[in-house]
Structure formats: structure tokens, C-alpha cells
Design a protein around this motif. Structure first.
Motif, PDB file in Angstrom:
ATOM      1  N   ARG A  14     -24.805   9.045   3.211  1.00 17.14           N
ATOM      2  CA  ARG A  14     -24.319  10.232   3.886  1.00 17.14           C
ATOM      3  C   ARG A  14     -23.767   9.840   5.262  1.00 17.14           C
ATOM      4  NH1 ARG A  14     -25.779  11.424  -0.710  1.00 17.14           N
ATOM      5  NH2 ARG A  14     -27.545  12.767  -1.278  1.00 17.14           N
ATOM      6  N   ASP A  15     -22.623  10.398   5.627  1.00 21.07           N
ATOM      7  CA  ASP A  15     -22.032  10.176   6.952  1.00 21.07           C
ATOM      8  C   ASP A  15     -21.891   8.695   7.277  1.00 21.07           C
ATOM      9  OD1 ASP A  15     -21.983  12.976   7.405  1.00 21.07           O
ATOM     10  OD2 ASP A  15     -24.097  12.921   8.004  1.00 21.07           O
ATOM     11  N   GLY A  16     -21.529   7.918   6.258  1.00 16.00           N
ATOM     12  CA  GLY A  16     -21.238   6.508   6.484  1.00 16.00           C
ATOM     13  C   GLY A  16     -22.438   5.594   6.560  1.00 16.00           C
ATOM     14  N   LYS A  17     -23.651   6.096   6.251  1.00 21.81           N
ATOM     15  CA  LYS A  17     -24.853   5.273   6.352  1.00 21.81           C
ATOM     16  C   LYS A  17     -25.690   5.364   5.080  1.00 21.81           C
ATOM     17  CE  LYS A  17     -26.215   3.318   9.446  1.00 21.81           C
ATOM     18  NZ  LYS A  17     -26.030   1.901   9.833  1.00 21.81           N
ATOM     19  N   LEU A  18     -26.266   4.233   4.687  1.00 21.43           N
ATOM     20  CA  LEU A  18     -27.255   4.172   3.622  1.00 21.43           C
ATOM     21  C   LEU A  18     -28.637   4.390   4.235  1.00 21.43           C
ATOM     22  CD1 LEU A  18     -26.261   1.078   1.425  1.00 21.43           C
ATOM     23  CD2 LEU A  18     -26.657   3.393   0.552  1.00 21.43           C
ATOM     24  N   THR A  19     -29.382   5.353   3.705  1.00 18.83           N
ATOM     25  CA  THR A  19     -30.748   5.563   4.163  1.00 18.83           C
ATOM     26  C   THR A  19     -31.670   5.624   2.956  1.00 18.83           C
ATOM     27  OG1 THR A  19     -30.433   7.968   4.198  1.00 18.83           O
ATOM     28  CG2 THR A  19     -30.062   6.778   6.258  1.00 18.83           C
ATOM     29  N   ASN A  20     -32.837   5.061   3.117  1.00 22.17           N
ATOM     30  CA  ASN A  20     -33.808   5.029   2.032  1.00 22.17           C
ATOM     31  C   ASN A  20     -34.506   6.375   1.912  1.00 22.17           C
ATOM     32  OD1 ASN A  20     -37.052   3.840   1.424  1.00 22.17           O
ATOM     33  ND2 ASN A  20     -35.418   3.699  -0.079  1.00 22.17           N
ATOM     34  N   ARG A  21     -34.489   6.956   0.712  1.00 21.10           N
ATOM     35  CA  ARG A  21     -35.115   8.263   0.463  1.00 21.10           C
ATOM     36  C   ARG A  21     -36.583   8.089   0.102  1.00 21.10           C
ATOM     37  NH1 ARG A  21     -34.074  13.688  -1.610  1.00 21.10           N
ATOM     38  NH2 ARG A  21     -31.893  13.495  -0.982  1.00 21.10           N
ATOM     39  N   TRP A  22     -36.887   7.195  -0.844  1.00 21.22           N
ATOM     40  CA  TRP A  22     -38.267   6.928  -1.232  1.00 21.22           C
ATOM     41  C   TRP A  22     -38.336   5.614  -2.002  1.00 21.22           C
ATOM     42  CZ3 TRP A  22     -37.869   6.499  -6.385  1.00 21.22           C
ATOM     43  CH2 TRP A  22     -37.137   7.422  -7.140  1.00 21.22           C
ATOM     44  N   VAL A  23     -39.551   5.120  -2.163  1.00 25.79           N
ATOM     45  CA  VAL A  23     -39.819   3.909  -2.942  1.00 25.79           C
ATOM     46  C   VAL A  23     -40.998   4.186  -3.866  1.00 25.79           C
ATOM     47  CG1 VAL A  23     -40.464   1.473  -2.897  1.00 25.79           C
ATOM     48  CG2 VAL A  23     -38.966   2.398  -1.108  1.00 25.79           C
ATOM     49  N   PHE A  24     -40.826   3.885  -5.135  1.00 28.33           N
ATOM     50  CA  PHE A  24     -41.914   3.936  -6.109  1.00 28.33           C
ATOM     51  C   PHE A  24     -42.285   2.499  -6.465  1.00 28.33           C
ATOM     52  CE2 PHE A  24     -43.333   3.384 -10.444  1.00 28.33           C
ATOM     53  CZ  PHE A  24     -44.372   4.289 -10.550  1.00 28.33           C
ATOM     54  N   ASP A  25     -43.565   2.177  -6.435  1.00 27.25           N
ATOM     55  CA  ASP A  25     -44.027   0.823  -6.735  1.00 27.25           C
ATOM     56  C   ASP A  25     -45.192   0.915  -7.718  1.00 27.25           C
ATOM     57  OD1 ASP A  25     -44.904  -1.806  -6.810  1.00 27.25           O
ATOM     58  OD2 ASP A  25     -44.788  -2.086  -4.636  1.00 27.25           O
ATOM     59  N   TRP A  72     -38.757  -5.424 -14.935  1.00 23.64           N
ATOM     60  CA  TRP A  72     -38.761  -4.812 -16.261  1.00 23.64           C
ATOM     61  C   TRP A  72     -40.122  -4.969 -16.950  1.00 23.64           C
ATOM     62  CZ3 TRP A  72     -33.723  -7.340 -18.615  1.00 23.64           C
ATOM     63  CH2 TRP A  72     -32.609  -6.888 -17.910  1.00 23.64           C
ATOM     64  N   TYR A  73     -40.579  -6.213 -17.024  1.00 23.77           N
ATOM     65  CA  TYR A  73     -41.696  -6.542 -17.909  1.00 23.77           C
ATOM     66  C   TYR A  73     -43.064  -6.186 -17.347  1.00 23.77           C
ATOM     67  CZ  TYR A  73     -38.106  -9.418 -20.136  1.00 23.77           C
ATOM     68  OH  TYR A  73     -36.961  -9.862 -20.745  1.00 23.77           O
ATOM     69  N   GLY A  74     -43.187  -6.188 -16.034  1.00 26.77           N
ATOM     70  CA  GLY A  74     -44.480  -5.927 -15.421  1.00 26.77           C
ATOM     71  C   GLY A  74     -44.330  -4.921 -14.303  1.00 26.77           C
ATOM     72  N   ARG A  75     -44.513  -5.388 -13.072  1.00 28.85           N
ATOM     73  CA  ARG A  75     -44.324  -4.518 -11.912  1.00 28.85           C
ATOM     74  C   ARG A  75     -42.890  -3.990 -11.877  1.00 28.85           C
ATOM     75  NH1 ARG A  75     -44.015  -6.733  -5.711  1.00 28.85           N
ATOM     76  NH2 ARG A  75     -43.834  -4.712  -4.648  1.00 28.85           N
ATOM     77  N   THR A  76     -42.737  -2.701 -11.607  1.00 31.23           N
ATOM     78  CA  THR A  76     -41.432  -2.071 -11.450  1.00 31.23           C
ATOM     79  C   THR A  76     -41.400  -1.343 -10.122  1.00 31.23           C
ATOM     80  OG1 THR A  76     -41.039  -1.782 -13.827  1.00 31.23           O
ATOM     81  CG2 THR A  76     -39.833  -0.337 -12.344  1.00 31.23           C
ATOM     82  N   VAL A  77     -40.363  -1.604  -9.335  1.00 29.05           N
ATOM     83  CA  VAL A  77     -40.171  -0.921  -8.057  1.00 29.05           C
ATOM     84  C   VAL A  77     -38.815  -0.236  -8.076  1.00 29.05           C
ATOM     85  CG1 VAL A  77     -40.092  -1.123  -5.545  1.00 29.05           C
ATOM     86  CG2 VAL A  77     -41.565  -2.659  -6.876  1.00 29.05           C
ATOM     87  N   GLU A  78     -38.813   1.061  -7.764  1.00 28.87           N
ATOM     88  CA  GLU A  78     -37.574   1.831  -7.679  1.00 28.87           C
ATOM     89  C   GLU A  78     -37.379   2.282  -6.234  1.00 28.87           C
ATOM     90  OE1 GLU A  78     -37.232   4.947 -10.536  1.00 28.87           O
ATOM     91  OE2 GLU A  78     -38.174   3.787 -12.152  1.00 28.87           O
ATOM     92  N   ALA A  79     -36.184   2.039  -5.716  1.00 27.45           N
ATOM     93  CA  ALA A  79     -35.857   2.443  -4.350  1.00 27.45           C
ATOM     94  C   ALA A  79     -34.649   3.365  -4.387  1.00 27.45           C
ATOM     95  CB  ALA A  79     -35.568   1.232  -3.475  1.00 27.45           C
ATOM     96  N   ALA A  80     -34.832   4.599  -3.910  1.00 25.73           N
ATOM     97  CA  ALA A  80     -33.756   5.591  -3.908  1.00 25.73           C
ATOM     98  C   ALA A  80     -33.073   5.595  -2.547  1.00 25.73           C
ATOM     99  CB  ALA A  80     -34.321   6.972  -4.222  1.00 25.73           C
ATOM    100  N   TRP A  81     -31.734   5.633  -2.592  1.00 27.96           N
ATOM    101  CA  TRP A  81     -30.929   5.591  -1.378  1.00 27.96           C
ATOM    102  C   TRP A  81     -29.924   6.738  -1.362  1.00 27.96           C
ATOM    103  CZ3 TRP A  81     -31.534   1.642   2.287  1.00 27.96           C
ATOM    104  CH2 TRP A  81     -32.323   0.543   1.884  1.00 27.96           C
ATOM    105  N   ASP A  82     -29.709   7.302  -0.174  1.00 25.18           N
ATOM    106  CA  ASP A  82     -28.642   8.274   0.046  1.00 25.18           C
ATOM    107  C   ASP A  82     -27.534   7.618   0.865  1.00 25.18           C
ATOM    108  OD1 ASP A  82     -30.204  10.200  -1.200  1.00 25.18           O
ATOM    109  OD2 ASP A  82     -31.003  10.988   0.685  1.00 25.18           O
TER     110      ASP A  82
END
Length: 636
Positions: free
Chosen positions: A345-356, A333-343
Motif C-alpha cells: 500500500r502507498d508504495g511500501k510492503l508491510t507485514n500483516r501477520w505471520v503463521f508458524d 512443505w514437509y514439516g514446519r510451515t511458515v506463512e507471512a502475509a504482506w500488504d
């Protein structure tokens, strides 16, 4: 100043249409979003003296000319099909009556909705099962019902509840010491417990740690649950994630990180909403290292290596492709922020992108995170952006803008000023310690698409709370308050009058007009703009609020009945959730707010950190235009 004239409303509508047309011409006609297939959600409440209030849903997919007939048993109680509202008062009913609703389209009556029994009170009591007390390091703790979320877990067209249980020894990230585990339960509306998940000893308990998302992520008609897990998490079927006996808590009582969990694996798990079974688990992104790599110019501008900044989390759901939902997990929150987007689909979590924000290309984004998050299609391209306070991330995981206004506690995004195209974001910001000298505004309004600051005030002032809602019909759009100065116009930031409502917490649509009411602790109140005072509308007994001085409900959302909102509080003995609904007849008709994608996503992220009220994507208030029809499909 009087209400907006019809001419002004038409001009505003034309501006909005032009904005939307420009966005569609550049992005093409958007494919509909997949959303929940809801039923009519009929509610019936005995108001006494033979009067029964009946409310039901208008769906976002209903034709504009739809009408309704209402039945008590097999008896139709309306003389003509109802076209101007989605509620009625039956003067011939009683506590033993049942009610159903039939849609009338092109003069033909459809099938009956699920029948609804009459409530004797204006709340639905949902029995809940309090977890047993526990003990850690010789100290006893007990549980209280805390934040809740909802989703159609079993695909029946109605909502179930997911409830987080908070131990009495929960902690904030800077605090040392041990906590009991967070517990997550799922309940039918009649109190039937579907499952219980124990997050285990390696997930600390507290508002900053567990952000749980409930949403139909794979579009199969049934919602899933997603949250951060660790070794020892036990799913709803009794199976353990990771190493069952691993204990990563710091046991050195002389350490500055005593009781904290700053070692060991971190996971992200998606659970089956109907059974609680873990469906897929992946390594959590990002990891916590380096512990001193999470500082910045937010908060007081400092840093630490003791598990404070690194253990502040947020989360949300967003339609990043404009069609199907993804879950976004946020660390920092206060300093570095990292966002990781996940999908999922078909029973699996896959990483879509990461913002750092630590990457050089995103210099200026660190320190811009809030204790909250909001999601919406702010740039009009049919896909969602994630706004965490003073910065927004585009649907592709790249930075959209940063305002430089830095960290804050409250965040409100909607079409707050209907005279401007698109949406606006109102927030308050902390100025403390080293950051006071920066002189950034204590509160400000900015353009949701570009980040352009429309106005700001109180430079260098530390403002903890702020709220934006239409509470005064004499001024266009919403009003806002919370920072020094009084109640302000949303369009200019000018002070209307020095008086303010007596709460700066939640907002709720409750009575029979389009103005928004206020919810604080266990009271719903209304701002009287004529006397400039706050008056109580509703204050039930035997219930209590959550999260200490934040004094928030378990949840507010349009759960059933007409478009107005329900509020969930827990009883003081933690044996029930009570879902309160309005019984005030209203002559207005708006489709269920849960079919406005932005509002529905706001209900999903409402439990995150410092809970904030949900807002729709369109202006809902005095002088509003007809709400835009949502571009959605439901069901198969």
C-alpha cells in the motif's frame, strides 16, 4: 444414475443460499472486492470457408439482462441482440476482417469494444526473447520458457504475460550443484518485451524456489510482480538489489551443501509491472534458520540440515480483509510451515501477520503442507483463507483447521459436491517411509470450512496424483480419480467404474458443454463416459510442455473470448508462446471466470511448485445453478 432433477437443483440452491445468508448475517454485508477492469477481450478466428468464430467476455459486473451486437467493421452481423451466449460464427467474414462488440442495455447500444483482427489459426503467437546461454563452474546451460502468469500490467483492460525462464541446470532442493539464474520477462500480447528481471546467482533455479505472484496489489489498475530476491538481483531497469558482487553459494566441492545458498540475506521485492523497476524490498520472512528446524510428519517423516526442507517455497494472493489483495509467502512443505502475509500500500510492503506451525499453539499443523496451495473464502465470511493441503489458515493468520492427512502433491478446492453447502477439498497424500504406518488415506475429500473428512480411501498408500472435475453427466457434481480403485463419485468416494481417464494432470473447459475436458502434455482430450475411454479433441504440433514428468502448460486461464479457457504452450525452439483458444460455438453464457475471485487467485498461484489447474468458487458442470454474481467492483 441420471442427471440431478430440477427439484434437487432447487434444494441445492436453497441450501447454498441459506449457508451464504448465515455467513453474511454473522459477518455483515461484505464490501465489494477490488478487481481488474477488463475489456471485452474479443477474439476472432478464421475457421475457413468464410466462417469466422467470434467470442467475447461477459463481465462479472454486467447487468443480468445485458445483450450484445457484433460488428464486422461497420456491419452488424446478428439480426437480434445476442442473449444466450458470448460467441457467434460469422459466415461472411475472412482473414482481413475486424470485429467489435457493443453491449445492449435496456434497448440502448453502447460504445464499441476494441476491434479484433482475425487470427488465421486457433492460436495467438507471442514472440519471446530467449536469454543467452550461460556457463557456471565450467558447465554450459541454456534456457527454456517455463511457467507463466498474467496481469494487466499497463492498465489498458487486457492482459500481459510474465514468463519465467528455466535454466537447463535447474535443481531440486536436495540436489547439490550450481544453477543458472532464473529470468523473468514481461511481454505484451504482440511480443513487445516490457522488461527483464535477473534474479541473480543467490537464488537457485528450480520449481521449489521461485514462486512469482502477478496481481494488482495496490488497486491502482496496474498489476505488480512480487517474488523472493537476494543480493545481486537485477530489476527491469538494470538496478541491483543488495550487494551486487556478493556470492553466497557454497564453494566446497566436498560439502553436502555444495552449490547451495544457505547463507546471506533473503529479500522480498515488489516490482512495477509496467517497467520492472523494484518498488520496495523488505527482509524475507521467515529466515532459513535453524536449517534443521523444518522437519515433521509430512513426506517421509524425516528432517535434514542440508537445505532441503528449508528451501521449499509456495506463495499466493488472498483478500485477507475481503476488499484488497495481500500476498502470502510460504516456506516449508514437509514439516514446519511458515506463512507471512504482506500488504503493498502507498508504495511500501508491510507485514500483516505471520503463521508458524512450530509454535506450540499450532501443534498438529506441521507436516500438513502440499506442493501446492489454494485460496478461497471457505468459511463464508467474505475474507479468504489459505489452504496448503491438509491445513487451512484463516484470514487473521490463525489456524482454521488441520485434517491430519499430511503432505500431498495434488489439491483441488471448489463446490465439487453441489448437494452440500459450501466448498469441498479433494487431495491425494503421500505415505512413504516412516509415515506408512500412520495409515492415513491416500486420497480424501473434506469440508473446506471445517476440515471434516467426508470420505477417504487407500490407507497407507502413496498417491502421487489426483484430479477432480465433472467429466460424467450421469453422476452429481464432480468425479475424481488418481488413487487405486478407478473413477469415484465425489459425494461418497464410491467407485463408479474401474476405468479412469488416461491423464491425471490439468482440467480445462474447451468444448460446447459444461463438462470439463482434460489437458496433459500437449493434448486436450475428453472422457467418454459411455465407452469409458479417453478421446483426443485437440493436439497441436510444434509445441511442448514444461516441468518434466509433470508435463504442465505454461498457463491455463480464461484469458479472452467467452468463459471457456485458453492454454499456453511454448514452441519447442523457445521462440514463441502460443495461446490456444477454442473455436467451438457454445450455447451457454457465463461471466468471465477471471471475475470469480477464487478462480482469478488460482490463476495467480498456478505457477507455484507442482502446478495445479484453477477452479471457480461455484459448481460449474452438468445440472449447475446460475452462477452467483461476484461481489466485486472494477476500476476507480
Amino acid at each position: 444414475m441420471k442427471q440431478p432433477t430440477k427439484t434437487a437443483a432447487i434444494i441445492s440452491m436453497l441450501i447454498t443460499l441459506i449457508f451464504c445468508a448465515q455467513a453474511q448475517s454473522s459477518a455483515g454485508v461484505a464490501e465489494p472486492r477490488r478487481m481488474e477492469n477488463l475489456g471485452r477481450g474479443v477474439v476472432a478466428i478464421d475457421n475457413g470457408d468464410g466462417n469466422v468464430y467470434v467470442g467475447w467476455r461477459l463481465l462479472g459486473t454486467d447487468p443480468e439482462d445485458i445483450a450484445f451486437n457484433v460488428y464486422r467493421g461497420n456491419t452488424k452481423i446478428n439480426s437480434e441482440p445476442i442473449t444466450d451466449s458470448t460467441n457467434i460464427v460469422d459466415t461472411g467474414g475472412g482473414s482481413d476482417s475486424t470485429y467489435s462488440v457493443r453491449a445492449v442495455i435496456d434497448g440502448s447500444e453502447g460504445e464499441a469494444s476494441k476491434p479484433a483482427k482475425v487470427w488465421n489459426d486457433n492460436y495467438l503467437s507471442v514472440p519471446i526473447q530467449k536469454p543467452p546461454d550461460g556457463e557456471v563452474m565450467g558447465s554450459r546451460y541454456s534456457y527454456s520458457a517455463n511457467d507463466a502468469s498474467i496481469g494487466d500490467l499497463d492498465g489498458d483492460g487486457e492482459y500481459e504475460i510474465v514468463l519465467k525462464w528455466e535454466p537447463s541446470n535447474s535443481k531440486r532442493p536436495p540436489q547439490t550443484g550450481f544453477t543458472g539464474p532464473h529470468i523473468l520477462d514481461a511481454y505484451e500480447m504482440d511480443g513487445e518485451q516490457l522488461w527483464r528481471i535477473n534474479l541473480g546467482t543467490n537464488i537457485r533455479a528450480g520449481a521449489a524456489f521461485t514462486q512469482f505472484m502477478v496481481y494488482d496489489l495496490d488497486c491502482d489498475g496496474k498489476a505488480e510482480l512480487v517474488c523472493k530476491t537476494a543480493d545481486g538481483t537485477i530489476d527491469g531497469q538494470g538496478k541491483t538489489i543488495g550487494e551486487a558482487n556478493a556470492d553466497w553459494r557454497n564453494m566446497d566441492s566436498s560439502s553436502r551443501i555444495y552449490g547451495k545458498v544457505l547463507d546471506g540475506p533473503e529479500y522480498l521485492t515488489v516490482f512495477d509491472g509496467q517497467t520492472g523497476a523494484a518498488l520496495d524490498t523488505q527482509e524475507y520472512i521467515p529466515d532459513r534458520y535453524p536449517l534443521d528446524g523444518w522437519g515433521g510428519i509430512g513426506g517421509n517423516g524425516g528432517n535434514d540440515d542440508t537445505g532441503n526442507r528449508v528451501d521449499h517455497f509456495s506463495a499466493c494472493v488472498a483478500y485477507l480483509d475481503g476488499i484488497r489483495p495481500s500476498v502470502v509467502m510460504i516456506r516449508g512443505w514437509y514439516g514446519r510451515t511458515v506463512e507471512a502475509a504482506w500488504d503493498y500500500r502507498d508504495g511500501k510492503l508491510t507485514n500483516r501477520w505471520v503463521f508458524d506451525s512450530a509454535l506450540s499453539e499450532w501443534e498438529g499443523y506441521s507436516g500438513m503442507g502440499n506442493h501446492s496451495v489454494t485460496v478461497g473464502d471457505f468459511d463464508g465470511d467474505g475474507k479468504d483463507e489459505i489452504n496448503v493441503g491438509a491445513m487451512a489458515i484463516d484470514d487473521d493468520g490463525k489456524g482454521l483447521f488441520t485434517t491430519g492427512l499430511r503432505h500431498g502433491d495434488a489439491l483441488h478446492a471448489s463446490d465439487l459436491d453441489p448437494a452440500r453447502p459450501g466448498q469441498e477439498v479433494f487431495g491425494v497424500h503421500e505415505n512413504e517411509g516412516k509415515t506408512v504406518a500412520l495409515g492415513t488415506p491416500g486420497s480424501a475429500l473434506y469440508d473446506g470450512r471445517t476440515g471434516e473428512i467426508i470420505w477417504g480411501n487407500n490407507p497407507g498408500v502413496d498417491v502421487g496424483r489426483g484430479l477432480a472435475a465433472d467429466i460424467d453427466p450421469d453422476y452429481p457434481g464432480a468425479e475424481c480419480w488418481g488413487s487405486p480403485g478407478g473413477t469415484r463419485r465425489i459425494d461418497t468416494g464410491e467407485v463408479i467404474y474401474s476405468q479412469t481417464p488416461n491423464s491425471t494432470n490439468f482440467a480445462i473447459w474447451w468444448d460446447d458443454d459444461l463438462l470439463r475436458e482434460l489437458a496433459d502434455r500437449t493434448t486436450i482430450s475428453k472422457w467418454d463416459w459411455k465407452t469409458r475411454t479417453t478421446r483426443t479433441l485437440f493436439s497441436p504440433s510444434d509445441v511442448t510442455s514444461n516441468n518434466g514428468s509433470k508435463a504442465t502448460p505454461c498457463l491455463t486461464a480464461d484469458l479472452f473470448g467467452d468463459w471457456r479457457e485458453e492454454i499456453i504452450w511454448r514452441t519447442a525452439d523457445n521462440t514463441q508462446l502460443r495461446i490456444y483458444t477454442t473455436t467451438i460455438p457454445a450455447k451457454n453464457r457465463i461471466y468471465t471466470l477471471m471475475h470469480d475471485p477464487q478462480y482469478r487467485l488460482a490463476v495467480a498461484w498456478q505457477n507455484v511448485a507442482y502446478n495445479q489447474p484453477p477452479h471457480p468458487s461455484f459448481y460449474l458442470g452438468t445440472g449447475m445453478s446460475e452462477p452467483p454474481r461476484p461481489n466485486i467492483i472494477t476500476g476507480d
